[in-house]
Scaffold this motif. Structure first.
Motif, PDB file in Angstrom:
ATOM      1  N   ARG A 254      72.581 -16.270  29.415  1.00 23.33           N
ATOM      2  CA  ARG A 254      72.238 -17.476  30.193  1.00 23.33           C
ATOM      3  C   ARG A 254      71.343 -17.183  31.371  1.00 23.33           C
ATOM      4  N   GLY A 255      70.842 -15.950  31.449  1.00 24.53           N
ATOM      5  CA  GLY A 255      69.840 -15.602  32.445  1.00 24.53           C
ATOM      6  C   GLY A 255      70.355 -15.400  33.847  1.00 24.53           C
ATOM      7  N   LEU A 256      71.698 -15.265  34.021  1.00 23.96           N
ATOM      8  CA  LEU A 256      72.226 -15.053  35.368  1.00 23.96           C
ATOM      9  C   LEU A 256      72.160 -13.582  35.786  1.00 23.96           C
ATOM     10  N   ILE A 257      72.346 -12.676  34.836  1.00 28.36           N
ATOM     11  CA  ILE A 257      72.322 -11.254  35.164  1.00 28.36           C
ATOM     12  C   ILE A 257      71.406 -10.520  34.191  1.00 28.36           C
ATOM     13  N   VAL A 258      71.014  -9.317  34.596  1.00 24.86           N
ATOM     14  CA  VAL A 258      70.222  -8.430  33.745  1.00 24.86           C
ATOM     15  C   VAL A 258      71.031  -7.157  33.532  1.00 24.86           C
ATOM     16  N   LEU A 259      71.231  -6.796  32.267  1.00 23.31           N
ATOM     17  CA  LEU A 259      71.928  -5.551  31.947  1.00 23.31           C
ATOM     18  C   LEU A 259      70.896  -4.443  31.780  1.00 23.31           C
ATOM     19  N   GLY A 260      71.219  -3.281  32.307  1.00 21.51           N
ATOM     20  CA  GLY A 260      70.294  -2.167  32.212  1.00 21.51           C
ATOM     21  C   GLY A 260      71.024  -0.834  32.219  1.00 21.51           C
ATOM     22  N   GLU A 261      70.276   0.228  32.458  1.00 19.93           N
ATOM     23  CA  GLU A 261      70.833   1.572  32.529  1.00 19.93           C
ATOM     24  C   GLU A 261      70.316   2.257  33.782  1.00 19.93           C
ATOM     25  N   ALA A 262      71.132   3.149  34.310  1.00 21.19           N
ATOM     26  CA  ALA A 262      70.719   3.951  35.464  1.00 21.19           C
ATOM     27  C   ALA A 262      71.277   5.356  35.304  1.00 21.19           C
ATOM     28  N   GLU A 263      70.502   6.330  35.737  1.00 19.39           N
ATOM     29  CA  GLU A 263      70.973   7.717  35.674  1.00 19.39           C
ATOM     30  C   GLU A 263      71.884   8.000  36.857  1.00 19.39           C
ATOM     31  N   ILE A 264      72.970   8.728  36.623  1.00 25.65           N
ATOM     32  CA  ILE A 264      73.852   9.138  37.708  1.00 25.65           C
ATOM     33  C   ILE A 264      73.980  10.660  37.685  1.00 25.65           C
ATOM     34  N   TRP A 265      74.242  11.216  38.863  1.00 26.12           N
ATOM     35  CA  TRP A 265      74.451  12.653  38.980  1.00 26.12           C
ATOM     36  C   TRP A 265      75.919  12.973  38.798  1.00 26.12           C
ATOM     37  N   ARG A 266      76.200  13.955  37.966  1.00 26.13           N
ATOM     38  CA  ARG A 266      77.575  14.467  37.848  1.00 26.13           C
ATOM     39  C   ARG A 266      77.760  15.541  38.917  1.00 26.13           C
ATOM     40  N   ASP A 267      78.367  15.135  40.024  1.00 31.34           N
ATOM     41  CA  ASP A 267      78.494  16.009  41.189  1.00 31.34           C
ATOM     42  C   ASP A 267      79.949  16.424  41.372  1.00 31.34           C
ATOM     43  N   PRO A 268      80.285  17.715  41.185  1.00 35.25           N
ATOM     44  CA  PRO A 268      81.678  18.149  41.333  1.00 35.25           C
ATOM     45  C   PRO A 268      82.201  18.036  42.757  1.00 35.25           C
ATOM     46  N   LEU A 269      81.316  17.782  43.722  1.00 33.39           N
ATOM     47  CA  LEU A 269      81.750  17.690  45.123  1.00 33.39           C
ATOM     48  C   LEU A 269      82.022  16.263  45.573  1.00 33.39           C
ATOM     49  N   ASP A 270      81.824  15.297  44.666  1.00 32.97           N
ATOM     50  CA  ASP A 270      82.020  13.898  45.049  1.00 32.97           C
ATOM     51  C   ASP A 270      83.403  13.630  45.626  1.00 32.97           C
ATOM     52  N   ALA A 271      84.423  14.250  45.026  1.00 26.67           N
ATOM     53  CA  ALA A 271      85.802  13.951  45.426  1.00 26.67           C
ATOM     54  C   ALA A 271      86.334  14.905  46.491  1.00 26.67           C
ATOM     55  N   LEU A 272      85.480  15.797  46.990  1.00 23.35           N
ATOM     56  CA  LEU A 272      85.956  16.796  47.949  1.00 23.35           C
ATOM     57  C   LEU A 272      85.926  16.223  49.359  1.00 23.35           C
ATOM     58  N   ASP A 273      87.085  16.228  50.023  1.00 22.56           N
ATOM     59  CA  ASP A 273      87.180  15.730  51.393  1.00 22.56           C
ATOM     60  C   ASP A 273      86.761  16.810  52.384  1.00 22.56           C
ATOM     61  N   TYR A 274      86.064  16.384  53.434  1.00 17.84           N
ATOM     62  CA  TYR A 274      85.706  17.326  54.488  1.00 17.84           C
ATOM     63  C   TYR A 274      85.459  16.540  55.778  1.00 17.84           C
ATOM     64  N   VAL A 275      85.550  17.229  56.897  1.00 18.71           N
ATOM     65  CA  VAL A 275      85.309  16.632  58.208  1.00 18.71           C
ATOM     66  C   VAL A 275      84.085  17.303  58.808  1.00 18.71           C
ATOM     67  N   PRO A 276      83.039  16.535  59.146  1.00 18.83           N
ATOM     68  CA  PRO A 276      81.851  17.150  59.746  1.00 18.83           C
ATOM     69  C   PRO A 276      82.215  17.984  60.964  1.00 18.83           C
ATOM     70  N   ALA A 277      81.554  19.132  61.114  1.00 17.42           N
ATOM     71  CA  ALA A 277      81.904  20.057  62.184  1.00 17.42           C
ATOM     72  C   ALA A 277      80.652  20.543  62.886  1.00 17.42           C
ATOM     73  N   GLU A 278      80.805  20.814  64.189  1.00 19.57           N
ATOM     74  CA  GLU A 278      79.731  21.387  64.983  1.00 19.57           C
ATOM     75  C   GLU A 278      79.891  22.899  65.048  1.00 19.57           C
ATOM     76  N   ALA A 279      78.793  23.590  65.259  1.00 23.40           N
ATOM     77  CA  ALA A 279      78.831  25.051  65.354  1.00 23.40           C
ATOM     78  C   ALA A 279      79.449  25.474  66.688  1.00 23.40           C
ATOM     79  N   PRO A 280      80.421  26.398  66.680  1.00 21.89           N
ATOM     80  CA  PRO A 280      80.996  26.892  67.933  1.00 21.89           C
ATOM     81  C   PRO A 280      80.066  27.899  68.608  1.00 21.89           C
ATOM     82  N   ARG A 281      80.353  28.203  69.866  1.00 23.17           N
ATOM     83  CA  ARG A 281      79.597  29.253  70.553  1.00 23.17           C
ATOM     84  C   ARG A 281      79.946  30.602  69.936  1.00 23.17           C
TER      85      ARG A 281
END
Length: 839
Positions: A254-281
């Motif tokens: 009915r012309g409301l949406i367009v179906l298509g394809e998109a490439e995605i990256w398989r990234d093993p780090l997607d689910a890895l939690d981390y907290v950004p950190a600054e460099a210490p002296r």
């Protein structure tokens, strides 16, 4: 043949075993100007179609007639110019065909080796030999098979000659096959709005029968797409809106949406939690080590000699790695960071992700082929700036590499000991850095004697970190106040605090036996475990042996139960009530009586990790234990799960093999117990003493890495051995001096180079004869050419029989023994240059 332009010829290394060398082809019109060194192509070879890597563009071909390249496997080069040069270096240094070194650098599944499909034409044909009979029987049972499948089914038989005879007689047909790449980009179905938002809202009232479930689902889909304004994966629409594929087709029609394809990256780090950190002296020691590193990194192309960062456990080596990575990134270059074990990768990756979010990729053998392929493509495209991973991460095609870090550079897992090329990642990293004009930074608390010797000879620049760093002053003060502890650390410069390495108590187990203690644990270790558990702290128990017992024997006739395929002792695993060979995987049930004399007095001797764990549970029933050895981490992600559980204090005692000796930072661990320090000390191998010193020093370094301090109890039957005494004193220099003296007296590295030649055969007599024949030829060649080298052997290996094959070896020892190795070696021989073990 018509003359062609200089760019119309290519030199190709073909991926077809056992073909060696390279071959010249010409480019058809549609590929002119599109092919350069590093491209992966398909080419004809005889009657076959094979893959190959373009390694050069010759002006004129070496043969009068050339065949045409058929196609590009990938539109972009799969190898960089420096990688091609590194492959040539690997080929020369490991005495391995160039194509094997080139395909080593490609992700699994992209490069495919040509094979041959064998099918049976005449099921009634008679066999004329035992070999033909075996092959015909196999093809009758299983149908058409590829050469690699037949080799696996008939592993110790020369079936190819039988196949040639059967093909000539018309009994068997042979056809060349080449599979397409087994990995490809991953695409997902997406949906997006096909109308402006106002028009889409106006049509939301006509999405099916009013009040129906289908209309409600479709309305939710349109509402979600109105919010997102960008293509959305259809799996998300199914999950969020309860939609079905029929709903999406309805909206698309009915012309409301367009179906298509998109490439995605398989990234093993997607689910890895981390907290950004600054460099210490940095501490003063770190500043002193950092300054020459910084200068080298700021002079691209002039990095010069590699660096060795020799720092005690917990001295802050990782912080210097990260400073070096930051310097490389800020100068527009990228960095490779190698760690020795998959077990270390999650900890290392989190640290680098925290410092360089969105710029880090992960590479190791436990990733899926798709994950490795996508990480490889992202690196090649310049979307990643830092790669952290095990040995194979060295070959990731990052653009403009300015830094290569090899953490725990002493570790034997950096040496490929299975298939060719049998390279050492530490040596390859140094060679690669020279090719790239990059900085190579090696780091270890226990570097190999050979590496330190070269540093003291001036071939490597030596940097030192002599103090263990506990942490930041303010954070430690808050922790001490919260725990009610009296601080035992001291100022290390800047904001850092340092602490001494943990004290080591050596327990002579001979005295324990004389005192009537038959337990696996000395009285000192039992007492220390009790104190740690009562205080709510953690302990690590180290034993470099899996299973419950090292071997099983009959007390009446003395027979030790061994593997029928390897002739090595079977290890008892109590959890399965089975005997297992750790070389080939053979297993059997524990017998109730001796196979030789029928006696029922079958007993286990020695201890493995399972028995140590059982002993902890017997002595301390309320203690929570975890076991960390190869048997416990076979599944993907098991390393990280075990480490996370222990770090979160869901267990009190961690029992493990060499994995627990790696660079883990666990501040609640206040006790490390080495159950048996002598396990590998007396093996007939030139590195046995060094290996023992390294693992004892490393595992001792897991204790006392927090405010609570720590101690080490080392149980041994040889307390007077210099490797034991040096490890207990945390004295690398004492060990180095004594080990170097012994190496010099015996003529082992660094005073010579070794080449190991290994032959395997189902019959011991055949293996021995082949070894004697080659040794005779080598001695004759030495006399003829006047070369100076020593031939050790031929002798049977220490592990004489493995996986049903008898093993004989010859060791060449000299200043440069490589020219003595025949090229090519006789069939069946394996070569290992600079082996890390002679067992």
């Amino acid at each position: 043949m018509k003359a062609r332009r200089s760019s119309s010829f290519v030199e190709v290394a073909v991926n077809l075993s056992p073909v060696r060398g390279t071959f010249h082809y010409h480019l058809p019109e549609h590929l002119l100007g599109r092919v350069e060194p590093g491209h992966l192509v398909t080419v004809p070879f005889g009657r076959r179609r094979v893959q190959g890597v373009v390694i050069g563009l010759p002006v004129e071909p070496a043969v009068p007639e050339t065949r045409a390249v058929e196609a590009l496997v990938d539109p972009d080069p799969v190898l960089t110019g420096p990688q091609l040069e590194l492959a040539r270096w690997l080929s020369r240094q490991t005495l391995t065909p160039l194509i094997d070194c080139l395909t080593l650098m490609l992700p699994p599944g992209l490069s495919q080796q040509a094979d041959v499909l064998y099918s049976l034409l005449d099921p009634q044909a008679a066999a004329e030999s035992e070999a033909e009979k075996r092959l015909l029987s196999l093809l009758q049972r299983r149908g058409a098979l590829r050469g690699r499948q037949i080799s696996r089914a008939l592993p110790r038989h020369n079936w190819r000659r039988a196949a040639d005879r059967l093909v000539r007689r018309g009994v068997v047909a042979r056809q060349s096959v080449l599979d397409p790449p087994a990995v490809r980009a991953r695409n997902v179905r997406t949906a997006r709005l096909a109308l402006p938002p106002e028009q889409a809202r106006a049509r939301m009232g006509d999405l099916g029968r009013p009040g129906s479930d289908a209309a409600a689902r479709r309305r939710r889909v349109v509402e979600l797409l109105l919010q997102e304004r960008e293509p959305v994966e259809v799996t998300w629409l199914y999950a969020e809106c309860g939609a079905k594929s029929a709903d999406l087709r309805y909206l698309a029609e009915r012309g409301l949406i367009v179906l298509g394809e998109a490439e995605i990256w398989r990234d093993p780090l997607d689910a890895l939690d981390y907290v950004p950190a600054e460099a210490p002296r940095l501490t003063p020691d770190q500043e002193e080590a950092w300054e020459p590193l910084r200068r080298a990194l700021q002079c691209p192309g002039e990095a010069g000699r590699p660096f060795l960062l020799h720092g005690v456990t917990g001295s802050g080596k990782t912080e210097l790695y990260m400073r070096a990575v930051r310097e490389a990134i800020d100068s527009g270059r990228s960095a490779l960071v190698l760690v020795p074990e998959i077990a270390l990768t999650p900890q290392a990756v989190r640290r680098f992700l925290a410092r360089f979010p969105g710029q880090v990729g992960l590479v190791h053998s436990r990733l899926s082929p798709g994950e490795r392929y996508d990480t490889w493509r992202r690196a090649r495209a310049g979307l990643l700036r830092v790669i952290v991973g095990a040995r194979s991460a060295l070959f990731t095609p990052l653009p403009d590499i300015g830094l290569i870090v090899v953490d725990e550079c002493h570790d034997e897992s950096y040496k490929e000991q299975g298939q060719a090329p049998r390279y050492h990642a530490r040596q390859a990293a140094m060679a690669y850095a020279r090719i790239l004009g990059a900085v190579c930074l090696l780091g270890s608390a226990t570097p190999e004697v050979v590496t330190v010797y070269r540093a003291r000879q001036g071939q490597i620049r030596l940097l030192k970190l002599p103090q263990r760093i506990l942490g930041h002053r303010e954070r430690l003060s808050r922790q001490a106040a919260r725990l009610g502890l009296v601080p035992r650390y001291r100022q290390a410069g800047g904001d850092a605090q340092s602490i001494d390495l943990p004290p080591v108590r050596v327990v002579d187990m001979r005295q324990e036996l004389r005192a009537g203690n038959r337990s696996l644990f000395s009285r000192a270790l039992q007492s220390a475990l009790e104190e740690v558990l009562q205080a709510g702290q953690q302990a690590i128990l180290f034993l470099n042996r899996r299973g419950s017992a090292s071997y099983v024997f009959c007390r009446d006739c003395g027979r030790a139960l061994s593997c029928p395929r390897c002739e090595t002792s079977l290890t008892y695993h109590g959890a399965r009530e089975s005997l297992l060979c750790h070389h080939c995987g053979y297993s059997r049930r524990m017998p109730k009586s001796c196979p030789s004399c029928g006696s029922e007095r079958i007993r286990h001797f020695g201890a493995g990790t399972q028995r140590v764990e059982a002993e902890v549970m017997r002595l301390f029933p309320t203690a929570r234990t975890l076991r960390w050895d190869w048997d416990a981490v076979r599944s993907k992600g098991a390393h990280e799960v075990i480490l996370a559980h222990f770090a979160a204090h869901r267990a009190d005692v961690l029992v493990g093999t060499q994995m627990v000796a790696k660079g883990l930072d666990l501040p609640l661990v206040t006790l490390v117990g080495v159950v048996s320090a002598d396990t590998a000390l007396n093996l007939p191998d030139f590195r046995a003493n060094e290996r023992t010193f390294q693992v004892l020093t490393q595992v001792a370094g897991r204790a006392g890495r927090g405010l609570l301090g720590g101690r080490v109890i080392l149980q041994t039957y040889q307390p007077e051995h210099y490797a034991i005494r040096s490890a207990a004193a945390h004295s690398y220099n004492a060990f180095y001096r004594e080990e170097l003296r012994r190496r010099q007296s015996l003529g082992y590295p660094p005073y010579s180079r070794l080449v190991r030649l290994l032959y395997r055969h189902p019959r011991d007599s055949s293996a021995e004869q082949a070894a004697r024949d080659l040794a005779g030829g080598l001695r004759a060649e030495m006399r003829r050419a006047g070369r100076q080298a020593e031939i050790i052997g031929p002798v049977p290996c220490f592990y004489r029989k493995v996986r049903g094959l008898y093993r004989w070896q010859i060791v060449l020892r000299g200043a440069d023994p490589l020219p003595l190795v025949p090229d090519p070696l006789p069939e069946g021989w394996m070569v290992d240059v600079d082996p890390v073990t002679l067992l």
